[in-house]
Write a protein that holds these residues in place. Structure first.
Motif, PDB file in Angstrom:
ATOM      1  N   ARG A 212       0.844  -1.196   0.000  1.00 57.13           N
ATOM      2  CA  ARG A 212       0.000   0.000   0.000  1.00 57.13           C
ATOM      3  C   ARG A 212       0.880   1.248   0.000  1.00 57.13           C
ATOM      4  O   ARG A 212       1.929   1.280   0.654  1.00 57.13           O
ATOM      5  N   CYS A 213       0.445   2.278  -0.717  1.00 60.71           N
ATOM      6  CA  CYS A 213       1.143   3.570  -0.684  1.00 60.71           C
ATOM      7  C   CYS A 213       0.352   4.494   0.236  1.00 60.71           C
ATOM      8  O   CYS A 213      -0.547   5.210  -0.181  1.00 60.71           O
ATOM      9  N   SER A 214       0.694   4.427   1.507  1.00 62.57           N
ATOM     10  CA  SER A 214      -0.107   5.089   2.529  1.00 62.57           C
ATOM     11  C   SER A 214       0.706   5.182   3.808  1.00 62.57           C
ATOM     12  O   SER A 214       1.683   4.442   3.992  1.00 62.57           O
ATOM     13  N   GLN A 217      -0.152   0.436   6.422  1.00 57.18           N
ATOM     14  CA  GLN A 217      -0.291  -0.700   5.525  1.00 57.18           C
ATOM     15  C   GLN A 217      -1.633  -1.410   5.708  1.00 57.18           C
ATOM     16  O   GLN A 217      -1.861  -2.497   5.159  1.00 57.18           O
ATOM     17  N   GLY A 220      -5.573   2.636   2.597  1.00 55.56           N
ATOM     18  CA  GLY A 220      -4.933   3.358   1.505  1.00 55.56           C
ATOM     19  C   GLY A 220      -4.884   2.543   0.226  1.00 55.56           C
ATOM     20  O   GLY A 220      -5.194   1.342   0.219  1.00 55.56           O
ATOM     21  N   PRO A 221      -4.490   3.161  -0.888  1.00 60.53           N
ATOM     22  CA  PRO A 221      -4.440   2.474  -2.190  1.00 60.53           C
ATOM     23  C   PRO A 221      -3.556   1.230  -2.136  1.00 60.53           C
ATOM     24  O   PRO A 221      -2.409   1.295  -1.689  1.00 60.53           O
ATOM     25  N   LYS A 222      -4.094   0.116  -2.612  1.00 58.22           N
ATOM     26  CA  LYS A 222      -3.372  -1.151  -2.592  1.00 58.22           C
ATOM     27  C   LYS A 222      -3.022  -1.572  -4.021  1.00 58.22           C
ATOM     28  O   LYS A 222      -3.835  -1.449  -4.932  1.00 58.22           O
ATOM     29  N   ARG A 223      -1.829  -2.053  -4.206  1.00 59.33           N
ATOM     30  CA  ARG A 223      -1.381  -2.457  -5.534  1.00 59.33           C
ATOM     31  C   ARG A 223      -2.086  -3.739  -5.971  1.00 59.33           C
ATOM     32  O   ARG A 223      -2.299  -4.651  -5.165  1.00 59.33           O
ATOM     33  N   ASP A 248       3.397   7.051  -3.053  1.00 59.15           N
ATOM     34  CA  ASP A 248       3.654   6.051  -4.094  1.00 59.15           C
ATOM     35  C   ASP A 248       5.016   6.246  -4.749  1.00 59.15           C
ATOM     36  O   ASP A 248       5.428   5.436  -5.593  1.00 59.15           O
ATOM     37  N   PHE A 406      -0.927   0.488  -9.285  1.00 60.12           N
ATOM     38  CA  PHE A 406      -1.884   1.008  -8.310  1.00 60.12           C
ATOM     39  C   PHE A 406      -3.130   1.532  -9.041  1.00 60.12           C
ATOM     40  O   PHE A 406      -3.026   2.074 -10.141  1.00 60.12           O
TER      41      PHE A 406
END
Length: 485
Positions: A212-214, A217, A220-223, A248, A406
């Protein structure tokens, strides 16, 4: 504005006057030092001396630069201006000088660097802002409208389908251990992270190995496509390029791991304002740079790094918007050059970069996360604009990044590479010159090879200085290099 200096031949050079030395260039207590981070007072600067200490002085009869009458100052603060010596608000990348004990050289003066370029700007409170007319800061209302009202066309399928349409390739770990003897090897590790190896150096860009880019973990946005390798699989990294502070592109767990593994041997190149953040993360070997500044690597003295503009923004929280600069990176070796675009909307910066530093052998250009255009256009280029950036940079080859990892944009997840190819064909360009890779896939560009018969003849006859046939060596011929086996 035009350049403010002109060269004169060595035999016409006027006598050197005392007021032209460093002490007359700027005073130690001049507050202008704070405008260029990392700049040292003259008492700490070790200038290159005449004679044997700098052989290039003998080779270039035009080392003396004679000033001529500067053009009038412009009221447009977007551009670098001629100012008095005591002000360091201009961009100075053309000085030939050694910076303190670090032993880092700024390259020889290139007259393209005397052209007007857009410098970074701050508000009166010190926050960085975009100088481009094409910029519009995303608002909270715009974010809500995008999230709640815009149609989502991503259509990201299940993992089993993704394994066929967007596969993850196991990288050749053994191949990574040594940079190629010739050419540029580029490997895509997902999103804006590429591993680039050329001229003996190994570079990693905007590394993120977290799911996650947040800040957490857990949210937030998860790949939807994981990293193609473990961080333990990475080869020895010489330099990491960071384009800006968004999660990110600047991932704290990844930064801490790389720092723990490589320590001070790894040099971090970061935008202005990020030095304290990097130091708090435990990193020691950090170079913080402003737009158009250049620096180097103590273990690779023939490699030059330049930080260049983009149109974006940078923050880590709600309260720190504009604390950190954003930008792109140019890397130049004795044989090859590389551009890393990071994250950006389209602006005139790329034509300026192309004029000053182009052409490039390879450019990593973002191609995804661009829909809806009414919201994303100022901050993310689309495939059509990516092709324009490829042209502006005068890049021989480009790789598409910032896609397929993402779920950031509303476009169909496979559209970016497809539309890049269509635009290249529409512009009458070779589609193979702007390519994409699968996660973990590598490509070697500009590898120099010899015809087998020619190589055998050279070895049998002992030509080219009786080079042993069992040794692979490089022999310079001007600016070109040819391999002799």
């Amino acid at each position: 504005m035009a350049g403010i200096y002109e060269r004169i031949p060595a035999d016409e050079q006027p006598e050197e006057k005392p007021e032209q030395d460093d002490s007359a260039w700027i005073e130690d207590n001049d507050p202008g030092y704070e405008t260029l981070p990392g700049c040292r007072p003259p008492s700490e600067i070790q200038p290159i001396t005449d004679g044997e200490d700098d052989p290039s002085e003998k080779e270039d009869p035009y080392m003396f630069i004679a000033p001529r009458v500067p053009e009038p100052l412009t009221n447009n603060n977007n551009f670098v201006e001629h100012r008095p010596k005591s002000k360091l608000s201009t961009v100075c990348t053309g000085r030939r000088r050694v910076m303190g004990e670090s032993g880092i050289k700024l390259g020889p003066l290139d007259f393209r660097k005397l052209e007007s370029v857009t410098a970074s700007q701050r508000t009166k409170w010190g926050n960085f802002i975009n100088p481009w007319d094409t910029w519009k800061m995303p608002s909270a209302t715009g974010v809500l409208k995008w999230k709640l009202c815009s149609k989502n066309n991503r259509a990201i399928p299940s993992k089993s389908v993704l394994d066929k349409t967007l596969p993850i390739v196991s990288p050749n770990i053994e191949e990574w251990k040594t940079p190629p003897s010739s050419g540029i090897r580029v490997s895509w590790l997902g999103h804006a992270c590429v591993l680039v190896q050329f001229d003996g150096i190994t570079i990693l860009t905007d590394p993120i190995f977290s799911m996650r880019c947040s800040p957490s973990q857990h949210v937030g946005p998860k790949r939807y496509r994981g990293p193609p390798c473990d961080m333990y699989d990475l080869p020895s990294i010489d330099a990491v390029l960071i384009s800006h502070a968004h999660y990110d592109h600047l991932d704290l767990p990844t930064v801490k791991f790389l720092n723990a593994r490589f320590g001070s041997s790894l040099r971090w190149f970061v935008p202005l304002g990020l030095m304290n953040w990097m130091m708090k993360a435990g990193c020691e070997n950090v170079i913080e740079m402003d737009w158009w500044q250049e620096n180097g690597h103590p273990d690779h003295m023939k490699i030059t790094f330049a930080f260049t503009p983009t149109q974006h923004w940078s923050n880590r929280a709600l309260h720190d918007n504009g604390w950190y600069l954003w930008g792109s990176w140019c890397v130049f070796g004795p044989n090859h050059s590389f551009f890393f675009g990071g994250d950006t909307g389209y602006c005139e910066a790329f034509s300026q970069i192309g004029r000053r530093y182009g052409p490039f052998d390879l450019a990593a250009i973002p191609i995804g996360a661009y829909e809806p255009r009414w919201f994303k256009k100022p901050q993310h280029i689309n495939p059509q604009e990516a092709v324009q950036v490829h042209t502006d940079l005068q890049s021989s080859a480009s790789i598409g990044i910032h896609w397929g990892t993402f779920p950031f944009g509303n476009e169909f997840y496979l559209d970016p590479p497809k539309l890049v190819k269509e635009e290249m064909e529409k512009q009458g360009l070779n589609p193979d010159d702007f390519f994409t890779l699968n996660h973990g896939e590598s490509r070697l560009l500009y590898e120099e090879t010899l015809d087998y018969e020619d190589a055998s003849t050279m070895c049998e006859t002992g030509s080219e200085g009786d080079i042993p046939p069992d040794e692979a060596m490089f022999e310079e011929s001007g600016d070109d290099k040819s391999m002799i086996i």
